[in-house]
Design a protein around this motif. Structure first.
Motif, mmCIF file in Angstrom:
data_model
loop_
_atom_site.group_PDB
_atom_site.id
_atom_site.type_symbol
_atom_site.label_atom_id
_atom_site.label_comp_id
_atom_site.label_asym_id
_atom_site.label_seq_id
_atom_site.Cartn_x
_atom_site.Cartn_y
_atom_site.Cartn_z
ATOM 1 N N ASN A 126 0.806 -1.227 0.000
ATOM 2 C CA ASN A 126 0.000 0.000 0.000
ATOM 3 C C ASN A 126 0.836 1.272 0.000
ATOM 4 N N GLY A 127 2.105 1.162 0.312
ATOM 5 C CA GLY A 127 2.934 2.376 0.311
ATOM 6 C C GLY A 127 3.905 2.392 1.470
ATOM 7 N N THR A 128 3.818 3.427 2.309
ATOM 8 C CA THR A 128 4.777 3.554 3.404
ATOM 9 C C THR A 128 4.245 2.884 4.680
ATOM 10 N N ILE A 129 5.163 2.642 5.595
ATOM 11 C CA ILE A 129 4.832 2.099 6.917
ATOM 12 C C ILE A 129 4.703 3.279 7.876
ATOM 13 N N ARG A 130 3.581 3.354 8.539
ATOM 14 C CA ARG A 130 3.352 4.483 9.424
ATOM 15 C C ARG A 130 3.841 4.195 10.847
ATOM 16 N N ARG A 131 3.788 2.912 11.242
ATOM 17 C CA ARG A 131 4.076 2.587 12.634
ATOM 18 C C ARG A 131 4.487 1.123 12.739
ATOM 19 N N VAL A 132 5.437 0.845 13.626
ATOM 20 C CA VAL A 132 5.763 -0.540 13.975
ATOM 21 C C VAL A 132 5.799 -0.634 15.487
ATOM 22 N N ASP A 133 5.132 -1.654 16.020
ATOM 23 C CA ASP A 133 5.186 -1.922 17.457
ATOM 24 C C ASP A 133 5.929 -3.229 17.690
ATOM 25 N N VAL A 134 6.589 -3.293 18.841
ATOM 26 C CA VAL A 134 7.308 -4.504 19.229
ATOM 27 C C VAL A 134 6.738 -4.982 20.557
ATOM 28 N N SER A 135 6.531 -6.290 20.658
ATOM 29 C CA SER A 135 6.106 -6.892 21.923
ATOM 30 C C SER A 135 7.200 -7.820 22.433
ATOM 31 N N SER A 165 13.646 5.867 3.905
ATOM 32 C CA SER A 165 13.022 4.802 3.113
ATOM 33 C C SER A 165 12.072 5.441 2.113
ATOM 34 N N PHE A 166 11.335 4.612 1.399
ATOM 35 C CA PHE A 166 10.479 5.075 0.314
ATOM 36 C C PHE A 166 9.211 4.235 0.285
ATOM 37 N N PRO A 167 8.148 4.752 -0.366
ATOM 38 C CA PRO A 167 6.919 3.958 -0.508
ATOM 39 C C PRO A 167 7.192 2.645 -1.237
ATOM 40 N N LYS A 168 6.554 1.589 -0.784
ATOM 41 C CA LYS A 168 6.708 0.257 -1.392
ATOM 42 C C LYS A 168 8.153 -0.243 -1.337
ATOM 43 N N ALA A 169 8.909 0.287 -0.385
ATOM 44 C CA ALA A 169 10.237 -0.245 -0.055
ATOM 45 C C ALA A 169 10.154 -0.798 1.362
ATOM 46 N N VAL A 170 11.115 -1.628 1.746
ATOM 47 C CA VAL A 170 11.139 -2.048 3.144
ATOM 48 C C VAL A 170 11.533 -0.856 4.012
ATOM 49 N N HIS A 171 11.061 -0.887 5.247
ATOM 50 C CA HIS A 171 11.432 0.101 6.250
ATOM 51 C C HIS A 171 12.185 -0.640 7.361
ATOM 52 N N ARG A 172 13.254 -0.024 7.859
ATOM 53 C CA ARG A 172 14.026 -0.633 8.943
ATOM 54 C C ARG A 172 13.547 -0.074 10.266
ATOM 55 N N PHE A 173 13.258 -0.960 11.240
ATOM 56 C CA PHE A 173 12.867 -0.466 12.559
ATOM 57 C C PHE A 173 13.795 -0.996 13.644
ATOM 58 N N ASP A 189 0.324 0.260 7.983
ATOM 59 C CA ASP A 189 0.745 1.020 6.804
ATOM 60 C C ASP A 189 -0.015 2.339 6.668
ATOM 61 N N GLU A 190 0.297 3.083 5.617
ATOM 62 C CA GLU A 190 -0.234 4.436 5.454
ATOM 63 C C GLU A 190 -1.739 4.449 5.247
ATOM 64 N N LYS A 191 -2.306 3.307 4.852
ATOM 65 C CA LYS A 191 -3.760 3.253 4.701
ATOM 66 C C LYS A 191 -4.446 2.758 5.967
ATOM 67 N N GLY A 192 -3.664 2.539 7.017
ATOM 68 C CA GLY A 192 -4.246 2.139 8.286
ATOM 69 C C GLY A 192 -4.394 0.630 8.455
#
Lengths: 428, 428
Positions: free
Chosen positions: B332-341, B357-365, B384-387
């Motif tokens: 869908n595009g970019t990653i808005r948030r990552v949570d870790v448990s 990073s870029f849309p439709k690329a991996v994001h490093r967290f 992701d950016e679409k929720g």
């Protein structure tokens, strides 16, 4: 022809299509600007099955760590044997003419070392912080891996890049004139994290970075820069640093001359003034016309070069639609504008800067035009976010004289001839 | 100790410093959270000269195309022999557990091919456009190089990535559970440029992409996607595509399943409906619990995984400061948030997403925390950016049943044990 076909039908329909166009003498095919239509000639490369269409190729166990196609074997780093005396204190060059985009593959990043490539077992490497700190420390690699990490794409340019061009057009290829620059994504921890761990004393104004190789490279870095955006990095483009780039750990000094990015980093000493080491006094200084030398000219200024077409990447397709591409970069941050000239700097055209880049990384630019087959003098000229504009070589020489080696960011000229060959020339 | 020292003085001062701290019994060294100070033990790796400090290493002519350090020889693509019958129609996996940042080095991009790796001389390759177009065309590679170029960083994920996990935790390593994803910068021309050159008929709603390898891979692509962000690409990370990635030219279908990114691209046929090829009917469809199969589930949904620590990358430093890192991506595009448990999904902590990073690329967290040495259940969850939020495996199975292979974007769990080892487990 059915609008949906199986691969077999496709082969049949391909032959039918090609026959019919041949029957029409090619009239069914529009020859668009500069795009040849091989089909019009009944090209057997598309009408007949090729070996790779029929026979199984190597499987997934063929190359655990992959390499380029055999057809790309000329895309390699190259040195210029007469430039330096000895391969262990020498340089090779990134084949910029054959690359595109902004990422340099690790295997093609130029090398510059002063005592050959140190091969250090990572478990045996140590990084020491001493001098004006509250708590002198020694870190193993595993210690470093526990600090918060960042990833940043940066260009690294040797201060001597384009150095041979100070005295006129000399090396006939973009790889040799501009190939001491590369651009990768680094992973590491901000240098300030390590300095804060050791506890900087208020008198600590300079940092000495020392390498673990046989040359024991040492450079002085102002503390303001060290605390700003420097990284202690252990990965490039996702994987471990290459040995020739300082494995297992190097300093990253964004936008500043490559020699300061100390490889095989083993020691950081905090002091109250610079150390005046060999590589910042007798080397990596800029000798002016009056015999005085400027030192500590750390930053790499705004610069660009057309990477293709260029002497090693001639125009082989004849006239018509032609792509001019190149790189632009600046230690000041981002590139705001690149212009291209076809007539040696008389008229300028705005190039298209590819949007995916970052501050202090190279930027990729393109200029698409229809070549009429006449002789051209190709140039590019970059402007950075602070408004600095890349100067002509003539303007540079007026200010800096003829003694310089380092920090040549002058405009480069390629002479495109009617047969598509190019040559390194100077225009005045 | 003088605040400025020569390398020789530095050696002397290092010994003096280490002696004095040893004399103090290490009291001069603060042992910061989790950071060991090897110096306190008088570590000879820093007190004594090492071979690499003294002897010249290999020179610049040693490796025209460079390779990783010998100490990184375990960082390679690996296959799982029992997964597929035959190496020429098989898969190997990217060693995600050993990588960082967002760029995958070309030599480590996972391979999936259906008829082995085609080795095609670029001068012999042709790309044909036929079907519902005004001007059927055939392009040489040189023709393609004359179109306007773009560079874009995209993830490529095989639809079958994590497929073995549909039926519970099976493969003990992030490389095997999630290693059918990579992320590189592509250079090519937008697919729409080629289609416009051929002149799309208004009835052209679908595109068939066909590969030149022995499997003649064929996939149907909706025209809307083809005209949106698809690329016809010939470079990855700056250099030519690797043979196993489709040299000399492949299709790039951002955010959609990897099988559609046809390699060794030789034909694009325009039609008015999909072709219902083998690889989009009997394969790459999602068999539901009621026996019906969903087809054309092209898009890769929001997903993430902790790459380290993980079963192949155990915690070796004991308790204290620990870095958790991983990748997140979405078609869908970019990653808005990552949570870790840390406790199997009961409590969640916001991870830090690296900004480059870029849309439709991996994001490093990253998630930095102090490990108390107790057993943990590590998970990551991306939005992701679409929720859209990454689901649990349990939630996925409720909707899709137990027959699926493809499109498993469920939350992954690693069980961290007190000795630092990790295991692939499921929690419910």
């Amino acid at each position: 022809m059915d609008s949906r076909s199986t691969p077999d039908q496709a082969d049949a329909s391909r032959r039918a299509f090609l026959k019919s166009t041949l029957a029409l003498g090619g009239a069914g095919l529009a020859v668009a600007a500069g795009t040849r239509t091989a089909a019009a000639e009944g090209d057997p490369k598309i009408t007949e099955l090729q070996d790779w269409n029929r026979y199984l190729g190597p499987g997934v166990d063929a190359a655990p760590y992959g390499l380029p196609s055999e057809f790309e074997k000329d895309v390699v780093r190259r040195d210029v044997p007469w430039l330096t005396a000895d391969a262990t204190s020498s340089v090779n060059f990134t084949p910029l003419h054959a690359l595109d985009g902004i990422i340099t593959p690790n295997g093609l990043c130029f090398e510059r070392h002063h005592g050959g490539v140190a091969e250090i077992p990572p478990q045996d490497h140590r990084l020491m912080i001493n001098g004006l700190v509250d708590r002198p420390m020694v870190f193993t690699m595993e210690d470093l891996y526990r600090f918060p990490r960042e990833n940043r794409v940066y260009f690294l340019e040797c201060a001597a890049n384009t150095g041979m061009e100070w005295r006129g057009a000399q090396l006939n290829g973009c790889q040799y004139t501009h190939g001491m620059v590369h651009c990768v994504m680094y992973t590491g921890t901000p240098l300030r994290n390590l300095l804060n761990e050791a506890g900087l004393k208020s008198s600590g104004k300079w940092l000495l970075a020392e390498g673990a190789d046989a040359s024991a490279m040492t450079r002085s870095i102002p503390m303001e820069k060290a605390l700003d955006d420097c990284l202690v990095a252990w990965k490039m483009n996702g994987e471990a640093l290459r040995s020739e780039q300082g494995y297992p750990v190097r300093l990253v000094v964004p936008g500043w001359e490559g020699n300061m990015w100390v490889k095989w980093l083993r020691r950081l000493e905090v002091g109250d003034q610079p150390w005046e080491q060999r590589e910042e006094t007798s080397k990596y200084t800029d000798l002016l016309a009056d015999g005085k030398a400027r030192k500590f000219t750390f930053q790499m200024e705004v610069k660009s070069v057309i990477t293709a077409p260029s002497p090693q990447a001639p125009v082989t397709h004849g006239k018509g639609r032609t792509v001019i591409t190149g790189l632009a970069w600046s230690g000041n941050g981002t590139i705001r504008r690149v212009d291209v000239s076809l007539d040696g700097g008389r008229n300028w055209h705005a190039a298209r800067i590819d949007p995916q880049s970052f501050p202090k990384a190279v930027h990729r630019f393109y200029y698409d035009f229809d070549w009429d087959g006449s002789e051209l003098l190709l140039q590019s000229r970059a402007m950075d976010e602070k408004g600095f504009v890349q100067p002509t070589k003539e303007a540079l020489r007026k200010v800096r004289g003829a003694n310089s080696i380092y920090h040549n960011n002058g405009i480069q000229t390629w002479h495109l001839k009617t047969d598509g060959a190019l040559e390194n020339v100077e225009v005045s």
